[in-house]
Design a protein around this motif. Structure first.
Motif, mmCIF file in Angstrom:
data_model
loop_
_atom_site.group_PDB
_atom_site.id
_atom_site.type_symbol
_atom_site.label_atom_id
_atom_site.label_comp_id
_atom_site.label_asym_id
_atom_site.label_seq_id
_atom_site.Cartn_x
_atom_site.Cartn_y
_atom_site.Cartn_z
ATOM 1 N N GLN A 1 38.916 42.328 33.678
ATOM 2 C CA GLN A 1 38.431 41.064 34.018
ATOM 3 C C GLN A 1 39.474 40.113 34.515
ATOM 4 O O GLN A 1 39.491 39.311 35.600
ATOM 5 C CB GLN A 1 37.437 40.222 33.007
ATOM 6 C CG GLN A 1 36.811 38.898 33.577
ATOM 7 C CD GLN A 1 35.860 39.267 34.697
ATOM 8 O OE1 GLN A 1 35.004 40.135 34.723
ATOM 9 N NE2 GLN A 1 35.964 38.533 35.901
ATOM 10 N N SER B 1 41.051 38.863 43.312
ATOM 11 C CA SER B 1 40.143 37.704 44.116
ATOM 12 C C SER B 1 40.927 36.876 44.486
ATOM 13 O O SER B 1 40.894 36.439 45.864
ATOM 14 C CB SER B 1 38.954 37.180 43.251
ATOM 15 O OG SER B 1 37.948 38.490 42.879
ATOM 16 N N SER C 1 32.682 41.421 47.230
ATOM 17 C CA SER C 1 31.243 41.976 46.730
ATOM 18 C C SER C 1 31.561 43.603 46.075
ATOM 19 O O SER C 1 30.829 43.933 45.242
ATOM 20 C CB SER C 1 30.201 42.039 47.698
ATOM 21 O OG SER C 1 30.604 42.779 48.893
ATOM 22 N N HIS D 1 31.879 44.089 42.259
ATOM 23 C CA HIS D 1 30.824 43.909 41.230
ATOM 24 C C HIS D 1 30.271 45.241 40.867
ATOM 25 O O HIS D 1 30.419 46.189 41.653
ATOM 26 C CB HIS D 1 29.825 43.014 41.568
ATOM 27 C CG HIS D 1 30.111 41.622 42.015
ATOM 28 N ND1 HIS D 1 30.393 40.915 40.861
ATOM 29 C CD2 HIS D 1 30.299 40.945 43.087
ATOM 30 C CE1 HIS D 1 30.804 39.640 41.514
ATOM 31 N NE2 HIS D 1 30.624 39.750 42.936
ATOM 32 N N SER E 1 29.904 34.410 45.808
ATOM 33 C CA SER E 1 30.396 35.567 44.832
ATOM 34 C C SER E 1 29.707 35.337 43.428
ATOM 35 O O SER E 1 29.182 35.921 43.197
ATOM 36 C CB SER E 1 31.817 35.901 45.009
ATOM 37 O OG SER E 1 32.222 36.787 43.851
ATOM 38 N N MET E 2 30.096 33.792 43.111
ATOM 39 C CA MET E 2 29.647 33.503 41.808
ATOM 40 C C MET E 2 27.992 33.363 41.764
ATOM 41 O O MET E 2 27.400 33.937 40.743
ATOM 42 C CB MET E 2 30.200 32.079 41.459
ATOM 43 C CG MET E 2 29.825 31.250 40.056
ATOM 44 S SD MET E 2 30.229 32.742 38.823
ATOM 45 C CE MET E 2 31.962 32.215 38.777
ATOM 46 N N GLU F 1 25.960 35.280 43.420
ATOM 47 C CA GLU F 1 25.390 36.525 43.492
ATOM 48 C C GLU F 1 25.674 37.227 41.974
ATOM 49 O O GLU F 1 24.826 37.996 41.696
ATOM 50 C CB GLU F 1 26.361 37.407 44.343
ATOM 51 C CG GLU F 1 26.004 37.160 46.019
ATOM 52 C CD GLU F 1 26.998 38.087 46.803
ATOM 53 O OE1 GLU F 1 27.779 38.634 46.360
ATOM 54 O OE2 GLU F 1 26.818 38.078 48.155
ATOM 55 N N GLU F 2 26.764 37.009 41.387
ATOM 56 C CA GLU F 2 26.749 37.386 40.125
ATOM 57 C C GLU F 2 25.956 36.866 38.953
ATOM 58 O O GLU F 2 25.308 37.397 38.102
ATOM 59 C CB GLU F 2 28.425 36.986 39.510
ATOM 60 C CG GLU F 2 28.571 37.602 38.063
ATOM 61 C CD GLU F 2 28.420 39.142 37.847
ATOM 62 O OE1 GLU F 2 28.300 39.566 36.882
ATOM 63 O OE2 GLU F 2 28.619 39.745 39.053
ATOM 64 N N ARG F 3 25.650 35.630 39.239
ATOM 65 C CA ARG F 3 24.544 34.834 38.606
ATOM 66 C C ARG F 3 23.168 35.231 38.877
ATOM 67 O O ARG F 3 22.672 35.568 37.879
ATOM 68 C CB ARG F 3 24.601 33.101 38.797
ATOM 69 C CG ARG F 3 23.756 32.558 37.850
ATOM 70 C CD ARG F 3 23.670 30.977 38.216
ATOM 71 N NE ARG F 3 25.030 30.438 37.957
ATOM 72 C CZ ARG F 3 25.897 30.021 38.763
ATOM 73 N NH1 ARG F 3 25.446 30.156 40.051
ATOM 74 N NH2 ARG F 3 26.947 29.473 38.338
ATOM 75 N N ARG G 1 22.630 38.422 39.791
ATOM 76 C CA ARG G 1 22.532 39.647 39.126
ATOM 77 C C ARG G 1 21.998 39.635 37.550
ATOM 78 O O ARG G 1 21.524 40.394 37.009
ATOM 79 C CB ARG G 1 23.960 40.321 39.382
ATOM 80 C CG ARG G 1 23.696 41.976 38.974
ATOM 81 C CD ARG G 1 25.293 42.284 38.952
ATOM 82 N NE ARG G 1 26.355 41.814 37.986
ATOM 83 C CZ ARG G 1 26.167 42.064 36.802
ATOM 84 N NH1 ARG G 1 25.557 43.100 36.161
ATOM 85 N NH2 ARG G 1 27.057 41.478 36.142
ATOM 86 N N GLN G 2 22.978 38.747 36.995
ATOM 87 C CA GLN G 2 22.743 38.453 35.650
ATOM 88 C C GLN G 2 21.266 38.102 35.237
ATOM 89 O O GLN G 2 20.511 38.437 34.358
ATOM 90 C CB GLN G 2 23.772 37.618 34.829
ATOM 91 C CG GLN G 2 25.080 37.918 34.897
ATOM 92 C CD GLN G 2 26.113 36.882 34.543
ATOM 93 O OE1 GLN G 2 25.723 36.035 34.207
ATOM 94 N NE2 GLN G 2 27.358 37.490 34.410
#
Length: 358
Positions: free
Chosen positions: A27, A34, A74, A77, A234-235, A237-239, A241-242
């Motif tokens: 991470q 990034s 992207s 991820h 990006s954030m 998209e990650e949220r 996805r979670q």
């Protein structure tokens, strides 16, 4: 502003699961990648960045050199970790990807993140470095994580063989409280030899120096709106996805609970259906008809047929009495007739009349 095409080699080996860098090696590396991608693409609109992984099932190019920051971020991820890092193969494939860049005026640069032990010999790495130098490819190395088996010495030898006019750099980042990206912000790996003084680099450096940033992701939207938007997307998209993963887990748990509740209900329904089938079973009707037939044949009192049989028997008795009466009457009539016949036969008058009539 330097016009560059950059390939970033990511270490996704099993060693990246360690937590000696906050929050983990992988991470911390992803955050640094990034930031470097944002700095490279913002320093010049024509700059391009590509990404490849050096571990797992093999070296894999995630993104060829492109200026689309959203595409670059992207592809980071969902990366899988495992296996051992193949540094030599990663550098060679990165050089091949840079060779096929669209804009030949771009300078070539490879950034390598090495966070696991290196299995290659020093001489093999020196040969790779000389090949890079011959093709005018600059190399930046980020050394973090393991330092066993002479890893720092091997990387220094690689840098010495490829360096030309101080265009290549190496940064050793020890484990500690500082994030990997915070350490790289003030190094030439991030700023590009001090010439890439873009708004992104300045804002990020100021945030690292101050330790506190009033902006999301440490980026001022007024200075660099495109990067701020890309990081925000990006954030999100990650949220998303979670949230989707959590929703799927909740739906799966709900389905399991419904399945457990449906099983007793199905058992009770089966029992009800069996009882209904038994109630409406034609065999029961046949039994009832059979009992009724037996009752009729045996003249069981109290049944509906016994009443009819009694009526028929009463009618038969009446007929018998009538017949007996008639036979008695006829017998009496015959007796009387016989007596009269005898008397008339003995009567002379009858005899004469009979003779006359004859």
């Amino acid at each position: 502003m330097v016009l560059e095409a950059t390939m970033i080699c990511i270490d996704n080996s099993e060693w990246m699961r360690n937590g000696d860098y906050s929050p983990s090696r992988f991470q911390a590396q992803a955050d640094a990648v990034s930031l470097i991608c944002g700095a490279k693409t913002q320093s010049n609109p024509e700059n391009t960045v590509g990404i490849l992984t050096m571990a797992g099932k093999g070296v894999r190019v995630l993104a060829t050199p492109t200026s689309d920051l959203g595409k670059i971020l992207s592809c980071m991820h969902g990366l899988e970790m495992g296996g051992e890092m193949n540094l030599a193969a990663g550098i060679q494939i990165a050089q091949l990807a840079l060779k096929h860049r669209q804009n030949k005026n771009q300078q070539q640069r490879i950034i390598v993140f090495a966070g696991s032990p290196i299995k290659h010999e020093k001489k093999a790495l020196e040969m790779i470095g000389k090949k890079l130098k011959k093709n005018s490819v600059a190399l930046d190395i980020v050394d973090f994580g393991e330092d066993e088996d002479g890893k720092p010495e091997k990387l220094e030898a690689l840098l010495t063989s490829v360096n030309n006019n101080d265009t290549s750099h190496i940064v050793h980042v020890p484990a500690g409280q500082n994030a990997l990206s915070d350490v790289l912000i003030s190094t030439p790996v991030f700023t590009g030899d001090g010439e890439g003084g873009s708004g992104f680099a300045a804002a990020a450096a100021a945030a690292a120096a101050g330790g506190v940033s009033d902006f999301d992701f440490g980026v001022d939207p007024n200075i660099d709106p495109e990067l701020a938007l890309a990081l925000r997307v990006s954030m999100e998209e990650e949220r998303a996805r979670q949230e989707a993963a959590a929703k799927r887990a909740a739906e799966e748990a709900t389905r399991q609970e419904k399945g457990e509740e449906a099983q007793p209900q199905s058992d009770s329904q089966n029992a009800t259906m069996n009882a209904t089938e038994k109630a409406s079973d034609p065999m029961d009707e046949d039994d009832a008809l059979l009992k009724q037939a037996l009752a009729l044949s045996m003249n069981i009192p109290g049944s509906d047929s016994s009443a009819g049989d009694a009526q028929m028997s009463e009618a038969t008795n009446d007929d018998q009495e009538f017949a007996l009466g008639m036979s008695y009457f006829i017998g009496c009539f015959n007796v009387v007739g016989c007596i009269l016949h005898i008397k008339l036969k003995n009567d002379t008058r009858f005899t004469k009349c009979e003779k006359w009539s004859m």
